[in-house]
Design a protein around this motif. Sequence first.
Motif, PDB file in Angstrom:
ATOM      1  N   LEU A 266       4.941  16.425 116.315  1.00 47.60           N
ATOM      2  CA  LEU A 266       6.194  15.876 116.825  1.00 47.60           C
ATOM      3  C   LEU A 266       5.920  14.494 117.408  1.00 47.60           C
ATOM      4  O   LEU A 266       5.370  14.363 118.504  1.00 47.60           O
ATOM      5  N   THR A 267       6.268  13.452 116.666  1.00 42.47           N
ATOM      6  CA  THR A 267       6.132  12.088 117.165  1.00 42.47           C
ATOM      7  C   THR A 267       7.281  11.796 118.120  1.00 42.47           C
ATOM      8  O   THR A 267       8.177  12.626 118.323  1.00 42.47           O
ATOM      9  N   ALA A 268       7.290  10.606 118.708  1.00 42.06           N
ATOM     10  CA  ALA A 268       8.374  10.219 119.613  1.00 42.06           C
ATOM     11  C   ALA A 268       9.720  10.303 118.903  1.00 42.06           C
ATOM     12  O   ALA A 268      10.699  10.833 119.446  1.00 42.06           O
ATOM     13  N   ALA A 269       9.779   9.797 117.664  1.00 45.83           N
ATOM     14  CA  ALA A 269      11.038   9.836 116.912  1.00 45.83           C
ATOM     15  C   ALA A 269      11.484  11.273 116.665  1.00 45.83           C
ATOM     16  O   ALA A 269      12.682  11.577 116.744  1.00 45.83           O
ATOM     17  N   ASP A 270      10.536  12.151 116.383  1.00 49.05           N
ATOM     18  CA  ASP A 270      10.874  13.561 116.159  1.00 49.05           C
ATOM     19  C   ASP A 270      11.422  14.201 117.428  1.00 49.05           C
ATOM     20  O   ASP A 270      12.386  14.972 117.393  1.00 49.05           O
ATOM     21  N   LEU A 271      10.807  13.882 118.569  1.00 50.60           N
ATOM     22  CA  LEU A 271      11.251  14.463 119.841  1.00 50.60           C
ATOM     23  C   LEU A 271      12.660  14.008 120.200  1.00 50.60           C
ATOM     24  O   LEU A 271      13.494  14.800 120.652  1.00 50.60           O
ATOM     25  N   PHE A 272      12.938  12.710 119.999  1.00 46.13           N
ATOM     26  CA  PHE A 272      14.266  12.191 120.317  1.00 46.13           C
ATOM     27  C   PHE A 272      15.347  12.790 119.411  1.00 46.13           C
ATOM     28  O   PHE A 272      16.524  12.833 119.782  1.00 46.13           O
ATOM     29  N   ALA A 273      14.930  13.243 118.241  1.00 45.62           N
ATOM     30  CA  ALA A 273      15.898  13.822 117.296  1.00 45.62           C
ATOM     31  C   ALA A 273      16.209  15.286 117.592  1.00 45.62           C
ATOM     32  O   ALA A 273      17.151  15.845 117.019  1.00 45.62           O
ATOM     33  N   LEU A 274      15.453  15.903 118.498  1.00 44.45           N
ATOM     34  CA  LEU A 274      15.687  17.311 118.811  1.00 44.45           C
ATOM     35  C   LEU A 274      16.918  17.462 119.705  1.00 44.45           C
ATOM     36  O   LEU A 274      17.017  16.812 120.749  1.00 44.45           O
ATOM     37  N   PRO A 275      17.849  18.332 119.358  1.00 41.42           N
ATOM     38  CA  PRO A 275      19.027  18.548 120.198  1.00 41.42           C
ATOM     39  C   PRO A 275      18.682  19.336 121.462  1.00 41.42           C
ATOM     40  O   PRO A 275      17.673  20.050 121.509  1.00 41.42           O
ATOM     41  N   LYS A 276      19.498  19.188 122.462  1.00 43.46           N
ATOM     42  CA  LYS A 276      19.313  19.932 123.706  1.00 43.46           C
ATOM     43  C   LYS A 276      19.323  21.429 123.418  1.00 43.46           C
ATOM     44  O   LYS A 276      20.133  21.923 122.642  1.00 43.46           O
ATOM     45  N   GLY A 277      18.398  22.146 124.031  1.00 45.60           N
ATOM     46  CA  GLY A 277      18.309  23.588 123.824  1.00 45.60           C
ATOM     47  C   GLY A 277      17.306  23.994 122.767  1.00 45.60           C
ATOM     48  O   GLY A 277      17.053  25.189 122.589  1.00 45.60           O
ATOM     49  N   THR A 278      16.704  23.026 122.079  1.00 45.96           N
ATOM     50  CA  THR A 278      15.703  23.351 121.061  1.00 45.96           C
ATOM     51  C   THR A 278      14.490  24.020 121.705  1.00 45.96           C
ATOM     52  O   THR A 278      13.955  23.531 122.694  1.00 45.96           O
ATOM     53  N   ALA A 279      14.086  25.150 121.155  1.00 44.33           N
ATOM     54  CA  ALA A 279      12.926  25.873 121.654  1.00 44.33           C
ATOM     55  C   ALA A 279      11.705  25.541 120.805  1.00 44.33           C
ATOM     56  O   ALA A 279      11.776  25.536 119.579  1.00 44.33           O
ATOM     57  N   SER A 285       1.183  32.898 124.104  1.00 41.18           N
ATOM     58  CA  SER A 285       1.971  33.918 123.406  1.00 41.18           C
ATOM     59  C   SER A 285       3.281  34.247 124.115  1.00 41.18           C
ATOM     60  O   SER A 285       3.297  34.535 125.317  1.00 41.18           O
ATOM     61  N   GLY A 286       4.385  34.163 123.353  1.00 46.84           N
ATOM     62  CA  GLY A 286       5.697  34.528 123.858  1.00 46.84           C
ATOM     63  C   GLY A 286       6.348  33.492 124.746  1.00 46.84           C
ATOM     64  O   GLY A 286       7.444  33.726 125.268  1.00 46.84           O
ATOM     65  N   GLN A 287       5.717  32.314 124.932  1.00 43.11           N
ATOM     66  CA  GLN A 287       6.264  31.293 125.817  1.00 43.11           C
ATOM     67  C   GLN A 287       6.675  30.061 125.016  1.00 43.11           C
ATOM     68  O   GLN A 287       5.902  29.559 124.197  1.00 43.11           O
ATOM     69  N   ASN A 288       7.892  29.588 125.253  1.00 42.80           N
ATOM     70  CA  ASN A 288       8.430  28.420 124.563  1.00 42.80           C
ATOM     71  C   ASN A 288       8.653  27.262 125.526  1.00 42.80           C
ATOM     72  O   ASN A 288       8.849  27.458 126.736  1.00 42.80           O
ATOM     73  N   LEU A 289       8.640  26.068 124.986  1.00 47.99           N
ATOM     74  CA  LEU A 289       9.134  24.891 125.683  1.00 47.99           C
ATOM     75  C   LEU A 289      10.567  24.664 125.235  1.00 47.99           C
ATOM     76  O   LEU A 289      10.925  24.979 124.096  1.00 47.99           O
ATOM     77  N   VAL A 290      11.382  24.104 126.109  1.00 48.65           N
ATOM     78  CA  VAL A 290      12.791  23.892 125.782  1.00 48.65           C
ATOM     79  C   VAL A 290      13.185  22.454 126.076  1.00 48.65           C
ATOM     80  O   VAL A 290      12.837  21.899 127.139  1.00 48.65           O
ATOM     81  N   VAL A 291      13.883  21.821 125.151  1.00 45.94           N
ATOM     82  CA  VAL A 291      14.405  20.472 125.356  1.00 45.94           C
ATOM     83  C   VAL A 291      15.598  20.587 126.298  1.00 45.94           C
ATOM     84  O   VAL A 291      16.660  21.095 125.919  1.00 45.94           O
ATOM     85  N   THR A 292      15.420  20.148 127.545  1.00 47.22           N
ATOM     86  CA  THR A 292      16.497  20.260 128.532  1.00 47.22           C
ATOM     87  C   THR A 292      17.349  19.005 128.618  1.00 47.22           C
ATOM     88  O   THR A 292      18.423  19.015 129.199  1.00 47.22           O
ATOM     89  N   ASN A 293      16.852  17.911 128.081  1.00 48.62           N
ATOM     90  CA  ASN A 293      17.645  16.688 127.978  1.00 48.62           C
ATOM     91  C   ASN A 293      17.170  15.952 126.739  1.00 48.62           C
ATOM     92  O   ASN A 293      16.030  15.496 126.686  1.00 48.62           O
ATOM     93  N   SER A 294      18.029  15.870 125.729  1.00 46.70           N
ATOM     94  CA  SER A 294      17.609  15.277 124.450  1.00 46.70           C
ATOM     95  C   SER A 294      17.285  13.801 124.597  1.00 46.70           C
ATOM     96  O   SER A 294      16.409  13.272 123.916  1.00 46.70           O
ATOM     97  N   GLY A 295      17.996  13.109 125.504  1.00 44.98           N
ATOM     98  CA  GLY A 295      17.671  11.713 125.778  1.00 44.98           C
ATOM     99  C   GLY A 295      18.009  10.782 124.624  1.00 44.98           C
ATOM    100  O   GLY A 295      18.360  11.190 123.519  1.00 44.98           O
TER     101      GLY A 295
END
Length: 338
Positions: A266-279, A285-295
């Motif tokens: 996930l490059t910077a461009a890929d991260l900025f393209a992720l919508p809010k709520g993306t897991a 194991s069993g733990q996700n990160l979540v995009v809380t502000n797409s920016g």
Amino acid sequence: MATTDLPAFFLLISISLTITAGAAVSPPLHLTLRAYPKSLLATVLSTLGYEELATATADANFSSATPTTVFAPTYSSLVTCPSCSIPLILQEHSLRGLYSIHFLRELAFGTKIGTFAPNRCLTVTSSASPLEPASVGKIFINGVEITKPDLFNNGLLIIHGLQGFISHLSPFSCSIERMTSLSFPQQPPPASAFFMMRQMLKDSMKRLRVSGYSIVALGMRVTYPELSVLESLTLFAIDDVSIFSGGEGHSYVSKLKFHVVPNRILTAADLFALPKGTALPTMESGQNLVVTNSGSGSPLAPLRINYVKMKQFDLVHNSRIAIHGMSTPFRHVYYKEI
């Protein structure tokens, strides 16, 4: 002493006082320039047995006051390219600045350095694995092994001996994207994918160490057996200052896997393209990160993951790994909170 004896005099003084093997030399930017006889390079090359290169120095247009490193191919290496221009080969195998074998070992895997030939770069690689000391591995220059390191070093001129197939550098030799297989030591095809991930990990750890993220590099080395079997990864890193500041940074090391997204770059461009709520699944194991502000990439709308603001994007980015800097370690966040 006659004027005609000056080159030989300087050479004898240089050889008797300053030839060193494996000496550590400061990076080229910290050198103090000194003038030396114009014929010294030719005289040294001839004395060391590189007669063809010595003859070619007259047409290679080297500056007499520039610290220089020469990777000298043997005669048997030169004959592998009968159509090659020896003066151009000399230019393509010479660098401005002093690069001792010790300094070359500290460079990140795949480092490209501009040569005396315009728009031509040499690529430095090593056979050492990330778990081995840098002094263990062989050093390769465009895939050709340095078999005689630090043959000559007088503080202004360094000569290393090369042994292997020689050819002219490609017009794309300064471009990572178009780097050819000659830039890397050959490896058995079945292990090529694993080998590439190992080298990219090694490259990333070296870059992190020189960028103020040495603790993250150490954490990657500890988890290397698990990281090396991944196809790719994205890592969110905290710098040493933040880790040692006495805040929450110390918890990062024990939770490194929670900061790694496996098998995905996930490059910077890929991260900025992720919508809010993306897991984003992590190595924990069993733990996700979540995009809380797409920016949007602007200071007024920063990208946040698990409510943590990103500090620096594309800190490291190669063909298998993307690493971004962050301000504090991630907290565990559940999607229902978003």
